[in-house]
Design a protein around this motif. Structure first.
Motif, PDB file in Angstrom:
ATOM      1  N   ASP A  45       4.287   0.823   8.383  1.00  0.00           N
ATOM      2  CA  ASP A  45       4.981   1.981   8.955  1.00  0.00           C
ATOM      3  C   ASP A  45       4.290   2.383  10.257  1.00  0.00           C
ATOM      4  N   PRO A  46       5.044   2.516  11.357  1.00  0.00           N
ATOM      5  CA  PRO A  46       4.421   2.876  12.638  1.00  0.00           C
ATOM      6  C   PRO A  46       3.558   4.126  12.580  1.00  0.00           C
ATOM      7  N   ASN A  47       3.891   5.055  11.684  1.00  0.00           N
ATOM      8  CA  ASN A  47       3.099   6.289  11.562  1.00  0.00           C
ATOM      9  C   ASN A  47       1.763   6.079  10.867  1.00  0.00           C
ATOM     10  N   LYS A  63       4.937   6.721  -1.490  1.00  0.00           N
ATOM     11  CA  LYS A  63       5.607   6.172  -0.314  1.00  0.00           C
ATOM     12  C   LYS A  63       5.009   4.820   0.063  1.00  0.00           C
ATOM     13  N   VAL A  64       5.846   3.784   0.174  1.00  0.00           N
ATOM     14  CA  VAL A  64       5.399   2.472   0.634  1.00  0.00           C
ATOM     15  C   VAL A  64       5.183   2.541   2.141  1.00  0.00           C
ATOM     16  N   VAL A  65       3.947   2.280   2.583  1.00  0.00           N
ATOM     17  CA  VAL A  65       3.625   2.407   4.002  1.00  0.00           C
ATOM     18  C   VAL A  65       3.177   1.080   4.626  1.00  0.00           C
ATOM     19  N   ARG A  89      -5.624  -0.116   9.202  1.00  0.00           N
ATOM     20  CA  ARG A  89      -5.984  -1.475   8.769  1.00  0.00           C
ATOM     21  C   ARG A  89      -5.534  -1.745   7.330  1.00  0.00           C
ATOM     22  N   LEU A  90      -4.312  -1.343   7.040  1.00  0.00           N
ATOM     23  CA  LEU A  90      -3.804  -1.451   5.676  1.00  0.00           C
ATOM     24  C   LEU A  90      -3.489  -2.883   5.268  1.00  0.00           C
ATOM     25  N   LEU A  91      -3.207  -3.751   6.233  1.00  0.00           N
ATOM     26  CA  LEU A  91      -2.840  -5.124   5.881  1.00  0.00           C
ATOM     27  C   LEU A  91      -4.027  -5.954   5.411  1.00  0.00           C
ATOM     28  N   TYR A  92      -5.238  -5.582   5.788  1.00  0.00           N
ATOM     29  CA  TYR A  92      -6.414  -6.357   5.361  1.00  0.00           C
ATOM     30  C   TYR A  92      -6.527  -6.428   3.839  1.00  0.00           C
ATOM     31  N   VAL A 113       0.864  -1.172   0.000  1.00  0.00           N
ATOM     32  CA  VAL A 113       0.000   0.000   0.000  1.00  0.00           C
ATOM     33  C   VAL A 113       0.901   1.223   0.000  1.00  0.00           C
ATOM     34  N   LYS A 114       0.563   2.179  -0.870  1.00  0.00           N
ATOM     35  CA  LYS A 114       1.335   3.410  -0.948  1.00  0.00           C
ATOM     36  C   LYS A 114       0.465   4.608  -0.591  1.00  0.00           C
TER      37      LYS A 114
END
Length: 270
Positions: free
Chosen positions: A195-197, A171-173, A202-205, A166-167
């Motif tokens: 990325d901790p920021n 930027k790859v986040v 829930r980007l991994l879903y 996911v960008k």
């Protein structure tokens, strides 16, 4: 059929363990003993079949988990032994119990979560590997493979090891990978990091869902993931996406804080 024609043995120096995939339990024990004398591992792991229990338990192995469908649709039992007895004792029991209590009591499910506005999903290319390695380096102080090195990622990636990111703009986040095991017709969902920021979005879903779609297109329907038992986040992600908990591997590999327990989660799509 398991997909194996012979017993397979590997010494994993980084994680001080021997990892074996076997079709012949009795025939493998002498060879494993030789490797243990040579390398002095802290842990020995065998991916075998349920019927191997009869030969392996008297030799000091116990079942720590299983992976449903791992061997071309046949279940694999994960048998382990600890040549170093201290490695069998996790110092994180209380923290892991707290983490798993959160996961066990969660009843949320996700089927098609949407990305926040201005974020987009991509299958990663070689050009992304510098940013992906940099993200892994920020997230993990330790890791069981060389993912913090972009040259390692570029060398390893291909049809059997690919990434979805996911960008935010360019930027790859967030990132995760699928590691296909062609011999066994299954795949591991692995190398997950955000990325901790950007945590809390829930980007991994959607990343995991996309990886599953790509795997199904390749004819692979059996998937599993090894998640840090200490951290609720990824355990919650895979549980909410329909994965089933199938065991905890004690002091399994070096990740984040050092040697950590890893949970096994499995899913069969279709």
């Amino acid at each position: 059929m398991t997909g194996l024609t012979e017993n397979l043995y590997q010494y994993d120096e980084t994680n001080e363990r021997i990892v074996c995939h076997i079709i012949d339990a009795e025939g493998s024990l002498n060879r494993i003993s030789e490797l243990e004398r040579k390398h002095q591992p802290g842990k020995t792991i065998i991916y075998g079949l349920p019927e191997h229990k009869t030969a392996l338990e008297p030799a000091g192995y116990r079942q720590e988990g299983k992976i449903s469908g791992f061997f071309n649709g046949q279940d694999s039992v994960v048998y382990t032994k600890f040549p170093d007895p201290d490695r069998a004792n996790t110092i994180l029991d209380e923290e892991v119990s707290k983490s798993m209590s959160i996961v066990e009591h969660d009843t949320t499910t996700y089927t098609n979560p949407e990305l926040p506005a201005d974020f987009h999903l991509e299958v990663a290319t070689e050009e992304d590997m510098e940013a992906v390695a940099s993200l892994y380096d920020r997230v993990f102080e330790n890791y069981p493979t060389g993912v913090r090195d972009p040259s390692y990622l570029r060398e390893k990636m291909g049809d059997s090891y690919f990434f979805v990111v996911v960008k935010d703009g360019e930027k790859v986040v967030s990132v995760a990978a699928a590691l296909v095991r062609p011999r066994f017709n299954c795949a591991e969902i692995t190398d997950c990091a955000t990325d901790p920021n950007y945590r809390g979005h829930r980007l991994l879903y959607p990343i995991v869902i996309k990886l599953e779609e790509l795997l199904i297109d390749k004819g692979i329907h059996t998937m599993y993931s090894m998640t840090r038992a200490l951290s609720p986040g990824m355990n919650l992600t895979v549980k909410r996406l329909g994965y089933t908990f199938e065991g905890r591997l004690v002091n399994n590999c070096r990740i984040a804080t050092g040697l950590e327990d890893m949970n096994i989660w499995t899913k069969v799509n279709g």
